[in-house]
Design a protein around this motif. Structure first.
Motif, PDB file in Angstrom:
ATOM      1  N   SER A 125       7.843   6.144  -8.015  1.00  0.00           N
ATOM      2  CA  SER A 125       7.192   7.367  -7.549  1.00  0.00           C
ATOM      3  C   SER A 125       8.242   8.445  -7.302  1.00  0.00           C
ATOM      4  N   ALA A 126       7.850   9.697  -7.543  1.00  0.00           N
ATOM      5  CA  ALA A 126       8.780  10.815  -7.327  1.00  0.00           C
ATOM      6  C   ALA A 126       9.202  10.896  -5.870  1.00  0.00           C
ATOM      7  N   ASP A 127       8.262  10.605  -4.945  1.00  0.00           N
ATOM      8  CA  ASP A 127       8.582  10.674  -3.516  1.00  0.00           C
ATOM      9  C   ASP A 127       9.720   9.723  -3.158  1.00  0.00           C
ATOM     10  N   SER A 128       9.550   8.452  -3.492  1.00  0.00           N
ATOM     11  CA  SER A 128      10.566   7.475  -3.112  1.00  0.00           C
ATOM     12  C   SER A 128      11.853   7.659  -3.900  1.00  0.00           C
ATOM     13  N   ARG A 129      11.748   8.070  -5.160  1.00  0.00           N
ATOM     14  CA  ARG A 129      12.969   8.311  -5.944  1.00  0.00           C
ATOM     15  C   ARG A 129      13.813   9.401  -5.297  1.00  0.00           C
ATOM     16  N   ARG A 130      13.185  10.468  -4.864  1.00  0.00           N
ATOM     17  CA  ARG A 130      13.901  11.559  -4.215  1.00  0.00           C
ATOM     18  C   ARG A 130      14.543  11.076  -2.907  1.00  0.00           C
ATOM     19  N   VAL A 131      13.834  10.255  -2.143  1.00  0.00           N
ATOM     20  CA  VAL A 131      14.368   9.749  -0.874  1.00  0.00           C
ATOM     21  C   VAL A 131      15.558   8.818  -1.123  1.00  0.00           C
ATOM     22  N   ILE A 132      15.438   7.925  -2.108  1.00  0.00           N
ATOM     23  CA  ILE A 132      16.536   7.005  -2.420  1.00  0.00           C
ATOM     24  C   ILE A 132      17.768   7.772  -2.889  1.00  0.00           C
ATOM     25  N   GLU A 133      17.572   8.754  -3.765  1.00  0.00           N
ATOM     26  CA  GLU A 133      18.708   9.543  -4.234  1.00  0.00           C
ATOM     27  C   GLU A 133      19.390  10.265  -3.076  1.00  0.00           C
ATOM     28  N   GLY A 134      18.601  10.809  -2.158  1.00  0.00           N
ATOM     29  CA  GLY A 134      19.174  11.489  -0.996  1.00  0.00           C
ATOM     30  C   GLY A 134      19.932  10.537  -0.091  1.00  0.00           C
ATOM     31  N   PHE A 135      19.388   9.338   0.122  1.00  0.00           N
ATOM     32  CA  PHE A 135      20.046   8.349   0.964  1.00  0.00           C
ATOM     33  C   PHE A 135      21.377   7.937   0.359  1.00  0.00           C
ATOM     34  N   LEU A 136      21.383   7.647  -0.941  1.00  0.00           N
ATOM     35  CA  LEU A 136      22.624   7.232  -1.593  1.00  0.00           C
ATOM     36  C   LEU A 136      23.654   8.357  -1.586  1.00  0.00           C
ATOM     37  N   HIS A 137      23.191   9.581  -1.718  1.00  0.00           N
ATOM     38  CA  HIS A 137      24.107  10.735  -1.752  1.00  0.00           C
ATOM     39  C   HIS A 137      24.838  10.914  -0.431  1.00  0.00           C
ATOM     40  N   GLN A 138      24.185  10.573   0.690  1.00  0.00           N
ATOM     41  CA  GLN A 138      24.808  10.798   1.995  1.00  0.00           C
ATOM     42  C   GLN A 138      25.755   9.679   2.411  1.00  0.00           C
ATOM     43  N   LEU A 139      25.824   8.592   1.641  1.00  0.00           N
ATOM     44  CA  LEU A 139      26.672   7.470   2.031  1.00  0.00           C
ATOM     45  C   LEU A 139      28.144   7.833   1.949  1.00  0.00           C
ATOM     46  N   PRO A 140      28.950   7.357   2.885  1.00  0.00           N
ATOM     47  CA  PRO A 140      30.400   7.533   2.763  1.00  0.00           C
ATOM     48  C   PRO A 140      30.913   6.876   1.481  1.00  0.00           C
ATOM     49  N   PRO A 141      31.990   7.396   0.902  1.00  0.00           N
ATOM     50  CA  PRO A 141      32.477   6.882  -0.377  1.00  0.00           C
ATOM     51  C   PRO A 141      32.793   5.391  -0.367  1.00  0.00           C
TER      52      PRO A 141
END
Length: 294
Positions: free
Chosen positions: A129-145
């Motif tokens: 789903s577009a909703d969860s895909r957007r949330v997962i991408e945002g979560f992964l983006h905020q992770l420390p390297p």
């Protein structure tokens, strides 16, 4: 090693089996098995405000997992799948649409956990789903390297696309797929040669630390920049395969965090997955002998 935090990000659902309902969902299974190995496993998901949702939270807590990063919605039902087993104990899963994990929410606990996690495991299914895909991408983006991002490909039905697979690989440090999924990715990405060569191409193209191929009863192949480990598998009296791949992923992730040799990691992961295949359901009680962090 201190007890590091491993997050399973995505679907939480009930496997509806002939013998009853078993709690599952690959990210939740990963969290459970990470905890059984001695890490802190944290499922991040969304369930419905219904009987199945309440039961899921109770069962996770009974298994020693925190439910603080699981949100509850009154707009969608808790996910479930009517799993069927073939004569080899291999499950197939028709997934109903528009359930709670299709509308994944990240609460304050999950956001705080992202800043302290050692690893996060995610897949393609929750990105249908577009909703969860957007949330997962945002979560992964905020992770420390430094956080290890584990992409468990987990192709189900038609709930994936070349774009989702490529984007997920670009975000990952480790990829895990099975022998049904490798030909699909080989087609998407024009991978050539035998399985070892294809995993090597996958690893190099996306800058991965490790590429993992599981082959059911035929063992597994792990390919890093400096080493290849090919394991023949462990004989087992099969009950079902549900959760075995997720236990494998958890063992490899914890082993990598501990810096264990690749051959040892592969052997330990095969032994755990075989043990899980000999028990019903995705989250059987795991003997202390498998524990890596004490």
């Amino acid at each position: 090693m201190d007890r590091q935090l491993l997050i399973g990000l995505g679907e939480l659902l009930w496997d509806v089996l002939p013998g009853g309902e078993q709690l599952g969902g690959a990210p939740a299974n990963f969290s459970y098995h990470a905890a059984a190995l001695g890490a802190v496993g944290l499922p991040v998901s969304t369930v419905g405000m219904d009987e199945r949702g309440e039961r899921a939270l109770r069962e996770l807590e009974a298994k020693g997992l925190s439910t603080a990063a699981i949100t509850v919605t009154d707009r969608y039902p808790t996910g479930y799948v009517e799993a069927t087993l073939d004569d080899r104990g291999v499950a197939t899963y028709p997934f109903p649409d528009d359930v709670a994990w299709d509308h994944l929410e990240i609460n304050d606990t999950a956001r705080a956990a992202a800043t302290t996690a050692a690893a996060v495991c995610f897949g393609t299914l929750c990105q249908r789903s577009a909703d969860s895909r957007r949330v997962i991408e945002g979560f992964l983006h905020q992770l420390p390297p430094a956080v290890v991002k584990v992409f468990d490909v987990n192709l189900r039905q038609h709930f994936y696309s070349p774009e989702i697979v490529r984007t997920s690989l670009e975000r990952a440090d480790i990829v895990k797929l099975n022998d049904d999924e490798l030909p699909v990715l080989a087609g998407f990405l024009q991978l050539t040669g035998d399985a070892s060569n294809q995993l090597g191409q996958l690893r190099q193209r996306f800058g991965l630390r490790l590429a993992i191929l599981t082959r059911g009863g035929q063992g597994s192949l792990l390919v890093s920049a400096s080493e290849i480990s090919d394991h023949p598998g462990i004989a087992v009296s099969l009950v079902d395969t549900i959760g075995a791949g997720d236990s494998f992923t958890a063992m490899v992730t914890v082993g990598m965090l501990l810096g264990l040799p690749l051959t040892e990691i592969n052997d330990r992961a095969n032994r755990l997955a075989a043990w899980v295949c000999g028990r019903p359901g995705a989250m059987p009680a795991i003997p202390a002998e498998f524990r890596l962090i004490r």
